[in-house]
Design an enzyme around this catalytic site. Structure first.
Site, PDB file in Angstrom:
ATOM      1  N   LYS A  35       0.760  -1.244   0.488  1.00  0.00           N
ATOM      2  CA  LYS A  35      -0.006  -0.253  -0.085  1.00  0.00           C
ATOM      3  C   LYS A  35       1.158   0.812   0.265  1.00  0.00           C
ATOM      4  O   LYS A  35       0.734   1.917  -0.343  1.00  0.00           O
ATOM      5  CB  LYS A  35      -1.027   0.134   1.386  1.00  0.00           C
ATOM      6  CG  LYS A  35      -1.554   1.318   1.307  1.00  0.00           C
ATOM      7  CD  LYS A  35      -2.374   1.885   2.605  1.00  0.00           C
ATOM      8  CE  LYS A  35      -2.222   1.858   3.884  1.00  0.00           C
ATOM      9  NZ  LYS A  35      -1.706   3.102   4.796  1.00  0.00           N
ATOM     10  N   ASN A  36       1.715   1.039   0.907  1.00  0.00           N
ATOM     11  CA  ASN A  36       3.053   2.268   1.197  1.00  0.00           C
ATOM     12  C   ASN A  36       3.512   2.760  -0.425  1.00  0.00           C
ATOM     13  O   ASN A  36       4.453   3.746  -0.473  1.00  0.00           O
ATOM     14  CB  ASN A  36       3.419   2.539   2.846  1.00  0.00           C
ATOM     15  CG  ASN A  36       2.352   2.925   3.999  1.00  0.00           C
ATOM     16  OD1 ASN A  36       1.112   3.174   3.143  1.00  0.00           O
ATOM     17  ND2 ASN A  36       2.765   2.559   5.091  1.00  0.00           N
ATOM     18  N   CYS A  44      -5.523  12.063  12.742  1.00  0.00           N
ATOM     19  CA  CYS A  44      -5.778  11.342  12.790  1.00  0.00           C
ATOM     20  C   CYS A  44      -6.073  10.544  14.171  1.00  0.00           C
ATOM     21  O   CYS A  44      -5.964  11.575  14.851  1.00  0.00           O
ATOM     22  CB  CYS A  44      -5.135  10.137  12.650  1.00  0.00           C
ATOM     23  SG  CYS A  44      -3.612  10.088  13.220  1.00  0.00           S
ATOM     24  N   ARG A  86      -0.641  14.788  13.285  1.00  0.00           N
ATOM     25  CA  ARG A  86       0.340  14.241  12.455  1.00  0.00           C
ATOM     26  C   ARG A  86       0.979  15.668  10.914  1.00  0.00           C
ATOM     27  O   ARG A  86       0.406  15.957  10.237  1.00  0.00           O
ATOM     28  CB  ARG A  86      -0.126  12.960  11.452  1.00  0.00           C
ATOM     29  CG  ARG A  86      -0.333  11.915  12.444  1.00  0.00           C
ATOM     30  CD  ARG A  86      -0.750  10.225  11.828  1.00  0.00           C
ATOM     31  NE  ARG A  86       0.433  10.411  10.672  1.00  0.00           N
ATOM     32  CZ  ARG A  86      -0.572   9.392   9.590  1.00  0.00           C
ATOM     33  NH1 ARG A  86      -1.583   9.481  10.150  1.00  0.00           N
ATOM     34  NH2 ARG A  86       0.514   8.772   8.668  1.00  0.00           N
ATOM     35  N   PRO A  87       1.826  16.417  11.517  1.00  0.00           N
ATOM     36  CA  PRO A  87       1.354  17.802  11.067  1.00  0.00           C
ATOM     37  C   PRO A  87       2.129  17.142   9.833  1.00  0.00           C
ATOM     38  O   PRO A  87       2.928  16.603   9.211  1.00  0.00           O
ATOM     39  CB  PRO A  87       2.888  18.313  11.066  1.00  0.00           C
ATOM     40  CG  PRO A  87       3.431  17.832  12.374  1.00  0.00           C
ATOM     41  CD  PRO A  87       2.093  16.559  12.852  1.00  0.00           C
ATOM     42  N   VAL A  88       2.198  18.618   8.506  1.00  0.00           N
ATOM     43  CA  VAL A  88       2.907  18.156   7.297  1.00  0.00           C
ATOM     44  C   VAL A  88       3.700  19.603   7.219  1.00  0.00           C
ATOM     45  O   VAL A  88       4.185  19.986   6.246  1.00  0.00           O
ATOM     46  CB  VAL A  88       1.910  17.843   6.155  1.00  0.00           C
ATOM     47  CG1 VAL A  88       1.293  16.831   6.274  1.00  0.00           C
ATOM     48  CG2 VAL A  88       1.010  19.191   6.433  1.00  0.00           C
ATOM     49  N   ASP A  89       4.228  19.519   8.399  1.00  0.00           N
ATOM     50  CA  ASP A  89       5.120  21.446   8.302  1.00  0.00           C
ATOM     51  C   ASP A  89       6.230  20.895   7.167  1.00  0.00           C
ATOM     52  O   ASP A  89       7.183  22.374   6.408  1.00  0.00           O
ATOM     53  CB  ASP A  89       5.776  21.724   9.710  1.00  0.00           C
ATOM     54  CG  ASP A  89       6.097  20.465  10.456  1.00  0.00           C
ATOM     55  OD1 ASP A  89       7.020  20.988  11.686  1.00  0.00           O
ATOM     56  OD2 ASP A  89       5.673  19.253   9.832  1.00  0.00           O
ATOM     57  N   ASP A 123       4.440   0.416  11.875  1.00  0.00           N
ATOM     58  CA  ASP A 123       3.515  -0.074  11.088  1.00  0.00           C
ATOM     59  C   ASP A 123       3.493  -1.457  11.623  1.00  0.00           C
ATOM     60  O   ASP A 123       1.877  -2.150  12.186  1.00  0.00           O
ATOM     61  CB  ASP A 123       3.355  -0.121   9.743  1.00  0.00           C
ATOM     62  CG  ASP A 123       2.989   1.248   9.470  1.00  0.00           C
ATOM     63  OD1 ASP A 123       3.227   1.281   8.358  1.00  0.00           O
ATOM     64  OD2 ASP A 123       2.796   2.176  10.538  1.00  0.00           O
ATOM     65  N   ARG A 175      -8.432  -0.455   4.593  1.00  0.00           N
ATOM     66  CA  ARG A 175      -8.009   0.193   3.527  1.00  0.00           C
ATOM     67  C   ARG A 175      -6.496   0.105   3.982  1.00  0.00           C
ATOM     68  O   ARG A 175      -5.983   0.195   2.679  1.00  0.00           O
ATOM     69  CB  ARG A 175      -7.936   1.670   5.092  1.00  0.00           C
ATOM     70  CG  ARG A 175      -8.438   2.336   4.997  1.00  0.00           C
ATOM     71  CD  ARG A 175      -8.967   4.320   5.811  1.00  0.00           C
ATOM     72  NE  ARG A 175      -7.406   4.972   5.013  1.00  0.00           N
ATOM     73  CZ  ARG A 175      -6.981   5.094   5.804  1.00  0.00           C
ATOM     74  NH1 ARG A 175      -7.176   5.252   6.707  1.00  0.00           N
ATOM     75  NH2 ARG A 175      -5.675   5.953   5.434  1.00  0.00           N
TER      76      ARG A 175
HETATM   77  C1  EPZ Z   1       4.281   7.495   5.921  1.00  0.00           C
HETATM   78  O1  EPZ Z   1       3.796   8.207   6.435  1.00  0.00           O
HETATM   79  C2  EPZ Z   1       3.770   5.607   5.798  1.00  0.00           C
HETATM   80  N1  EPZ Z   1       1.859   5.590   5.194  1.00  0.00           N
HETATM   81  C3  EPZ Z   1       2.235   5.475   7.520  1.00  0.00           C
HETATM   82  O2  EPZ Z   1       2.006   4.533   7.529  1.00  0.00           O
HETATM   83  C4  EPZ Z   1       4.018   4.956   8.368  1.00  0.00           C
HETATM   84  O3  EPZ Z   1       3.685   4.754   9.827  1.00  0.00           O
HETATM   85  C5  EPZ Z   1       4.984   6.177   8.289  1.00  0.00           C
HETATM   86  O4  EPZ Z   1       5.111   6.984   7.242  1.00  0.00           O
HETATM   87  C6  EPZ Z   1       6.466   5.943   9.351  1.00  0.00           C
HETATM   88  O5  EPZ Z   1       6.584   4.846   8.266  1.00  0.00           O
HETATM   89  C7  EPZ Z   1       1.986   5.886   4.175  1.00  0.00           C
HETATM   90  O6  EPZ Z   1       3.171   5.691   3.242  1.00  0.00           O
HETATM   91  C8  EPZ Z   1       0.816   6.639   3.069  1.00  0.00           C
HETATM   92  P1  EPZ Z   1       6.535  10.269   8.139  1.00  0.00           P
HETATM   93  P2  EPZ Z   1       3.582   9.146   6.673  1.00  0.00           P
HETATM   94  O7  EPZ Z   1       5.941  11.322   7.191  1.00  0.00           O
HETATM   95  O8  EPZ Z   1       4.730   9.273   5.533  1.00  0.00           O
HETATM   96  C9  EPZ Z   1       6.253  13.615  11.600  1.00  0.00           C
HETATM   97  C10 EPZ Z   1       0.382   3.402   7.674  1.00  0.00           C
HETATM   98  O9  EPZ Z   1       0.051   2.116   8.371  1.00  0.00           O
HETATM   99  N2  EPZ Z   1       6.261  14.175  10.916  1.00  0.00           N
HETATM  100  O10 EPZ Z   1       7.374   9.794   8.194  1.00  0.00           O
HETATM  101  O11 EPZ Z   1       2.568  10.420   6.975  1.00  0.00           O
HETATM  102  C11 EPZ Z   1       5.137  12.588  12.249  1.00  0.00           C
HETATM  103  O12 EPZ Z   1       4.129  13.214  13.151  1.00  0.00           O
HETATM  104  C12 EPZ Z   1       0.454   4.235   7.846  1.00  0.00           C
HETATM  105  O13 EPZ Z   1       0.025   2.171   6.706  1.00  0.00           O
HETATM  106  C13 EPZ Z   1       6.247  15.971  11.109  1.00  0.00           C
HETATM  107  O14 EPZ Z   1       6.401  16.415  11.993  1.00  0.00           O
HETATM  108  O15 EPZ Z   1       4.716   9.473   8.221  1.00  0.00           O
HETATM  109  C14 EPZ Z   1       5.749  11.180  12.317  1.00  0.00           C
HETATM  110  O16 EPZ Z   1       5.446  11.263  14.242  1.00  0.00           O
HETATM  111  C15 EPZ Z   1      -0.105   5.016   9.308  1.00  0.00           C
HETATM  112  N3  EPZ Z   1       5.545  17.205  10.095  1.00  0.00           N
HETATM  113  C16 EPZ Z   1       7.054  10.777  12.142  1.00  0.00           C
HETATM  114  O17 EPZ Z   1       7.190  12.774  11.390  1.00  0.00           O
HETATM  115  C17 EPZ Z   1       5.913  16.476   8.490  1.00  0.00           C
HETATM  116  O18 EPZ Z   1       5.481  16.805   7.550  1.00  0.00           O
HETATM  117  C18 EPZ Z   1       6.733  10.317  10.374  1.00  0.00           C
HETATM  118  O19 EPZ Z   1       6.347  10.857   9.748  1.00  0.00           O
HETATM  119  C19 EPZ Z   1       6.043  14.774   8.622  1.00  0.00           C
HETATM  120  C20 EPZ Z   1       6.348  13.997   9.776  1.00  0.00           C
END
Ligand code: EPZ
Length: 416
Positions: free
Chosen positions: A22-23, A116, A121-124, A303, A395
């Site tokens: 999926k990812n 969520c 889960r910010p996107v900053d 995960d 999902r």
């Molecule tokens: C991906 O999410 C996966 N989703 C998640 O899987 C997985 O848990 C995660 O990576 C970590 O491995 C997909 O690939 C679609 P991150 P993503 O950006 O990209 C912080 C599942 O169950 N962060 O690596 O959203 C964030 O809050 C899902 O399949 C910021 O602070 O994860 C977290 O603590 C759930 N600011 C950490 O970084 C940002 O702009 C990791 O998040 C981005 C992230």
């Protein structure tokens, strides 16, 4: 709404094949928006999330055809670089259109994902990175509007190796002027495959799979085809179920992506036999308690944290499970406690005291992986367990109850 009904405490055995990841497929589908043309993606898992992504690509203007597990994306007619709130709120991965649409059009309107089940889960990192490439961002009505005549390569250093931000900015930078360097980038296999797909479409990315990814901008990309890698999280989920319930072989896996979980299963006393793209797990007589601390790849994946908690709830002793990626990803704990597990959470650590047995009860899913942990616990528990809100599991897992039934589980789906 559907629920999954399990008559537990039955030994499992046999083999199961994992689906495409999926990812990996979600960002690959968005990357197909960058060139003008028809891309084909093979081994696409049949998931609620892939269907949501198809709807999003169609709203953006692409023509998408799905035939069994193959998707063809024709991006020739893409003309509406916008991701609406209704879709983004159901699937955060919709935010992955930000980079590709900036690379293709230099402008995009994307809804911010919001929180969520387990918190903010910010996107900053995504937004700061895009500004570093020269985009002008404005926030209006919960939407990000990003614009740039021409993105320009730059150096971006992530505070945390975010999977999503690495993917989004790699996609944005492929047609930027000059070179972009992503420092402290994600090394997850799904990001490696995304970058390999971009290179197949004519991008110039190096340092793939390392913490420093270099992207030399090109004028444009062309369409390409790709087969999605195996889902290492689905594979880990079945291996953890086997550690509790019986000798299981998981086929069509990428062994090197499973090192962390296989290492922990061995520590717990499981016998692990690896074959060519397959792994067989045999449970021990007594499961040893094993602590884990989740980390970014190649560490133990967050995960699989919930599934590991379910496993440790029946171990002979106490264990600690710490999540360093999501500090508050424990919404499965109160539900596991309803089945008789003995778990206490303090900050980002769950303290699990193993019990002799679990007993079935109605429980509620809160997210994809929490649902998987409840199904594993329900399969081990005596009596009936009913897992509600299973749209979460749909999902992220393709035909999960059918796959468990093939292994001998008494599991069915009912409409509430
Ligand atoms: C991906 O999410 C996966 N989703 C998640 O899987 C997985 O848990 C995660 O990576 C970590 O491995 C997909 O690939 C679609 P991150 P993503 O950006 O990209 C912080 C599942 O169950 N962060 O690596 O959203 C964030 O809050 C899902 O399949 C910021 O602070 O994860 C977290 O603590 C759930 N600011 C950490 O970084 C940002 O702009 C990791 O998040 C981005 C992230």
């Amino acid at each position: 709404m559907d629920k999954i009904v399990i008559e537990g405490n039955k030994p499992l055995s046999g083999s199961v094949e994992v689906s495409g990841a999926k990812n990996a497929v979600l960002p690959i589908m968005t990357a197909a928006l960058i060139p003008v043309g028809k891309s084909k993606i093979y081994r696409v898992p049949e998931l609620k999330d892939t269907r949501t992504m198809i709807r999003l690509l169609e709203i953006i203007g692409a023509k998408v055809s799905l035939n069994e597990n193959t998707i063809e994306i024709d991006s020739t007619t893409v003309n509406n670089p916008e991701a609406p709130y209704d879709l983004v709120k159901t699937m955060r991965a919709s935010f992955y259109v930000l980079g590709p649409l900036m690379a293709r059009f230099g402008r995009v309107k994307v809804s911010l994902p919001g929180g969520c089940a387990w918190g903010p889960r910010p996107v900053d990192f995504h937004l700061k990175g895009l500004e570093k490439l020269g985009a002008k961002l404005t926030l209006k009505d919960g939407y990000i509007l990003a614009e740039a005549d021409q993105l320009k390569g730059n150096e971006i250093r992530f505070e945390f190796p975010s999977v999503g931000a690495t993917g989004n900015l790699a996609m944005a930078a492929v047609t930027a002027k000059g070179t972009t360097i992503l420092h402290n980038a994600a090394r997850e296999p799904e990001i490696v495959q995304l970058c390999e797909f971009l290179n197949k479409m004519g991008a110039r990315i190096s340092g793939i799979g390392t913490t420093t990814i270099i992207i030399d901008g090109v004028n444009d990309l062309h369409a390409a085809d790709i087969e999605v890698i195996s889902d290492r999280i689905e594979a880990g989920t079945f291996l953890i179920a086997g550690a509790l319930l019986g000798k299981i072989t998981v086929n069509r896996v990428e062994l090197k992506h499973l090192d962390a979980v296989l290492g922990k299963l061995k520590e717990a006393g499981c016998k692990i036999i690896v074959g060519n793209a397959s792994v067989t797990v045999t449970p021990p007589d007594k499961l040893k308690p094993v602590d884990i601390t989740t980390a970014v790849y190649p560490g133990f994946p967050t995960d699989l944290q919930a599934q590991w908690v379910a496993l440790m709830s029946l171990a002979a002793g106490s264990s600690m499970i710490t999540d360093t990626v999501y500090h508050d990803r424990f919404s499965h704990i109160p539900e596991l406690s309803r089945l008789g597990a003995n778990i206490r959470v303090d900050k980002n650590t769950a303290f699990v005291r193993g019990v002799d047995s679990l007993a079935g009860a109605p429980v509620m899913s809160t997210d994809i992986r929490a649902s998987a942990s409840l199904i594993i616990a329900g399969l081990a528990a005596s009596g009936k367990t009913q897992v509600s809100r299973v749209y979460h599991i749909d999902r992220g897992y393709e035909h999960i109850e059918e796959k468990f039934r093939v292994l001998g589980a008494q599991i069915s789906r009912e409409t509430e």
